[in-house]
Design an enzyme around this catalytic site. Structure first.
Site, PDB file in Angstrom:
ATOM      1  N   ARG A 181       0.845  -1.197   0.000  1.00 27.92           N
ATOM      2  CA  ARG A 181       0.000   0.000   0.000  1.00 27.92           C
ATOM      3  C   ARG A 181       0.882   1.249   0.000  1.00 27.92           C
ATOM      4  O   ARG A 181       2.015   1.224   0.501  1.00 27.92           O
ATOM      5  CB  ARG A 181      -0.915   0.014   1.221  1.00 27.92           C
ATOM      6  CG  ARG A 181      -1.872  -1.169   1.305  1.00 27.92           C
ATOM      7  CD  ARG A 181      -2.729  -1.073   2.560  1.00 27.92           C
ATOM      8  NE  ARG A 181      -3.684  -2.192   2.659  1.00 27.92           N
ATOM      9  CZ  ARG A 181      -3.437  -3.323   3.283  1.00 27.92           C
ATOM     10  NH1 ARG A 181      -2.272  -3.515   3.867  1.00 27.92           N
ATOM     11  NH2 ARG A 181      -4.365  -4.272   3.325  1.00 27.92           N
ATOM     12  N   LYS A 206      -2.323  -0.107   7.841  1.00 22.95           N
ATOM     13  CA  LYS A 206      -3.778  -0.258   7.836  1.00 22.95           C
ATOM     14  C   LYS A 206      -4.259  -1.317   8.816  1.00 22.95           C
ATOM     15  O   LYS A 206      -5.213  -1.092   9.573  1.00 22.95           O
ATOM     16  CB  LYS A 206      -4.266  -0.606   6.436  1.00 22.95           C
ATOM     17  CG  LYS A 206      -5.781  -0.734   6.337  1.00 22.95           C
ATOM     18  CD  LYS A 206      -6.234  -0.980   4.909  1.00 22.95           C
ATOM     19  CE  LYS A 206      -7.758  -1.090   4.817  1.00 22.95           C
ATOM     20  NZ  LYS A 206      -8.217  -1.304   3.427  1.00 22.95           N
ATOM     21  N   HIS A 277      -2.534   2.256  -6.043  1.00 20.02           N
ATOM     22  CA  HIS A 277      -3.255   1.063  -5.603  1.00 20.02           C
ATOM     23  C   HIS A 277      -3.555   0.135  -6.773  1.00 20.02           C
ATOM     24  O   HIS A 277      -3.738  -1.072  -6.576  1.00 20.02           O
ATOM     25  CB  HIS A 277      -4.567   1.467  -4.915  1.00 20.02           C
ATOM     26  CG  HIS A 277      -4.964   0.543  -3.818  1.00 20.02           C
ATOM     27  ND1 HIS A 277      -4.292   0.464  -2.613  1.00 20.02           N
ATOM     28  CD2 HIS A 277      -5.963  -0.370  -3.729  1.00 20.02           C
ATOM     29  CE1 HIS A 277      -4.866  -0.440  -1.844  1.00 20.02           C
ATOM     30  NE2 HIS A 277      -5.876  -0.969  -2.495  1.00 20.02           N
ATOM     31  N   ARG A 280      -1.174  -2.557  -6.910  1.00 21.30           N
ATOM     32  CA  ARG A 280      -1.444  -3.592  -5.895  1.00 21.30           C
ATOM     33  C   ARG A 280      -2.408  -4.631  -6.465  1.00 21.30           C
ATOM     34  O   ARG A 280      -2.187  -5.839  -6.326  1.00 21.30           O
ATOM     35  CB  ARG A 280      -2.029  -2.934  -4.657  1.00 21.30           C
ATOM     36  CG  ARG A 280      -2.437  -3.893  -3.535  1.00 21.30           C
ATOM     37  CD  ARG A 280      -2.887  -3.091  -2.323  1.00 21.30           C
ATOM     38  NE  ARG A 280      -3.511  -3.910  -1.293  1.00 21.30           N
ATOM     39  CZ  ARG A 280      -2.844  -4.601  -0.375  1.00 21.30           C
ATOM     40  NH1 ARG A 280      -1.527  -4.575  -0.365  1.00 21.30           N
ATOM     41  NH2 ARG A 280      -3.484  -5.322   0.539  1.00 21.30           N
ATOM     42  N   HIS A 303      -3.581  -9.131   3.648  1.00 18.20           N
ATOM     43  CA  HIS A 303      -5.021  -9.089   3.887  1.00 18.20           C
ATOM     44  C   HIS A 303      -5.332  -9.703   5.245  1.00 18.20           C
ATOM     45  O   HIS A 303      -4.706 -10.682   5.665  1.00 18.20           O
ATOM     46  CB  HIS A 303      -5.763  -9.870   2.801  1.00 18.20           C
ATOM     47  CG  HIS A 303      -5.872  -9.131   1.506  1.00 18.20           C
ATOM     48  ND1 HIS A 303      -6.059  -9.760   0.294  1.00 18.20           N
ATOM     49  CD2 HIS A 303      -5.821  -7.806   1.228  1.00 18.20           C
ATOM     50  CE1 HIS A 303      -6.126  -8.851  -0.668  1.00 18.20           C
ATOM     51  NE2 HIS A 303      -5.984  -7.663  -0.127  1.00 18.20           N
ATOM     52  N   TYR A 312      -9.926 -11.406  -6.505  1.00 16.88           N
ATOM     53  CA  TYR A 312      -9.082 -11.363  -7.695  1.00 16.88           C
ATOM     54  C   TYR A 312      -9.338 -12.527  -8.634  1.00 16.88           C
ATOM     55  O   TYR A 312      -8.863 -12.527  -9.763  1.00 16.88           O
ATOM     56  CB  TYR A 312      -7.611 -11.305  -7.279  1.00 16.88           C
ATOM     57  CG  TYR A 312      -7.291 -10.035  -6.540  1.00 16.88           C
ATOM     58  CD1 TYR A 312      -7.131  -8.843  -7.228  1.00 16.88           C
ATOM     59  CD2 TYR A 312      -7.213 -10.012  -5.151  1.00 16.88           C
ATOM     60  CE1 TYR A 312      -6.870  -7.663  -6.556  1.00 16.88           C
ATOM     61  CE2 TYR A 312      -6.955  -8.843  -4.465  1.00 16.88           C
ATOM     62  CZ  TYR A 312      -6.783  -7.670  -5.176  1.00 16.88           C
ATOM     63  OH  TYR A 312      -6.537  -6.497  -4.509  1.00 16.88           O
TER      64      TYR A 312
END
Length: 332
Positions: A181, A206, A277, A280, A303, A312
């Site tokens: 990120r 995050k 992003h 990413r 994650h 994805y």
């Protein structure tokens, strides 16, 4: 057969007057809106950090900064006590060009802020329920990713002969190869790089989860090139710093958008600029197409749940086609 996605009603909102069509960027504050922001938004952000334990508040700051600017330029509202439900409805309508998820983020942030203003006595009536949040449907759209060819074209377009180009290349590689990120790239420190062990070890901003990654050769080379020949002298321990005075660490709200602007222009890629992003998403898609399992990809991306990684699978169209049944097989 899957049901079609519900119509995007949020995008169909028509602005009621020409003044609602102008997009107000978060940083575009007049003196009046800046004063309004300082009196009420900054205390709210501190309240959220201290009492609600929220670690990142840039979305709140962006939304409320835009809201303050819009109130001043479009309505002439100088105090939040003057707010009405009509003002709030018109502000949400002014976001008609944004994606549904972005509008929902703005609406949720605004509702929280309005509830806070009511709690503080600034608003006599709690206006939070008057802000309608668009409904979001899980996995209704796959993440937007760049092709591998486009990613490599972007990386090849970076001018590596100057200090800023060296910095851009190292940042882009961290996003494209690891899917880091922007906040983690911006906050990367010298002690996060274990050069002898060829590892990158950090705590994600995050999720506050530890993340350990192998130090790839091209990333190693780009970082060393920037640190030795591109990084201005600076006492801060962050690797990436400003290249104009004052020479210091990058601002906390810097999303590295300018990096993508420069590289997209250099690569001659037309169309709207996409943030870091997007790299990413591209990294996750690339790993999936190469047969890496979801749990490994989830670990690399940091994650908190593997369910977030499964999105994805929607992007891997080539993989889906390879296992699809032919018409003859269906008729058997």
């Amino acid at each position: 057969m899957s049901k079609p996605s519900p119509p995007d009603r949020a995008r169909s909102v028509e602005p009621r007057s020409p003044s609602l069509t102008a997009r107000i960027e978060p940083g575009q504050k007049s003196a009046a809106s800046a004063a309004l922001y300082g009196r009420h938004v900054l205390p709210f952000v501190e309240f959220v950090r201290r009492h609600r334990g929220r670690r990142t508040t840039h979305q709140l700051e962006n939304t409320l900064g835009r809201f303050c600017s819009w109130l001043d330029r479009s309505c002439g509202v100088a105090e939040f006590g003057e707010l009405t439900a009509a003002h709030l409805r018109d502000f949400i309508a002014s976001l008609y060009g944004f994606r549904r998820a972005t509008i929902a983020t703005h609406a949720s942030a605004l509702r929280s802020f309005l509830a806070y203003l009511h709690l503080e006595g600034v608003l006599k009536r709690n206006l939070a329920p008057t802000v309608e949040v668009p409904r979001l449907y899980s996995r209704s759209q796959p993440p937007l990713a760049l092709t591998e060819e486009t990613v490599e074209r972007l990386l090849a377009a970076v001018d590596r002969s100057n200090p800023l180009g060296k910095r851009d290349l190292a940042m882009l590689l961290l996003a494209a190869r690891y899917g880091l990120r922007s906040a983690d790239i911006r906050g990367l420190r010298f002690d996060h790089i274990l050069w002898r062990e060829q590892r990158i070890v950090l705590v994600q901003s995050k999720t506050q989860r530890p993340l350990e990654l192998p130090l790839l050769a091209e990333v190693d080379e780009a970082l060393v090139s920037y640190i030795r020949d591109g990084r201005p002298p600076c006492a801060d321990r962050e690797i990436f710093v400003r290249h104009v005075a004052p020479i210091t660490r990058l601002a906390r709200r810097n999303t590295l958008w300018s990096v993508m602007v420069r590289v997209q222009r250099a690569a001659g890629i037309d169309g709207p600029v996409r943030g870091l992003h997007r790299l990413r998403h591209s990294a996750a898609t690339r790993l999936l197409r190469r047969g890496v399992d979801f749990h490994t990809i989830s670990s690399i991306l940091g994650h908190s749940s593997v369910d977030a990684t499964r999105r994805y699978a929607q992007v891997d169209l080539a993989g889906l086609k390879s296992v699809a049944l032919s018409e003859a097989e269906v008729r058997r």
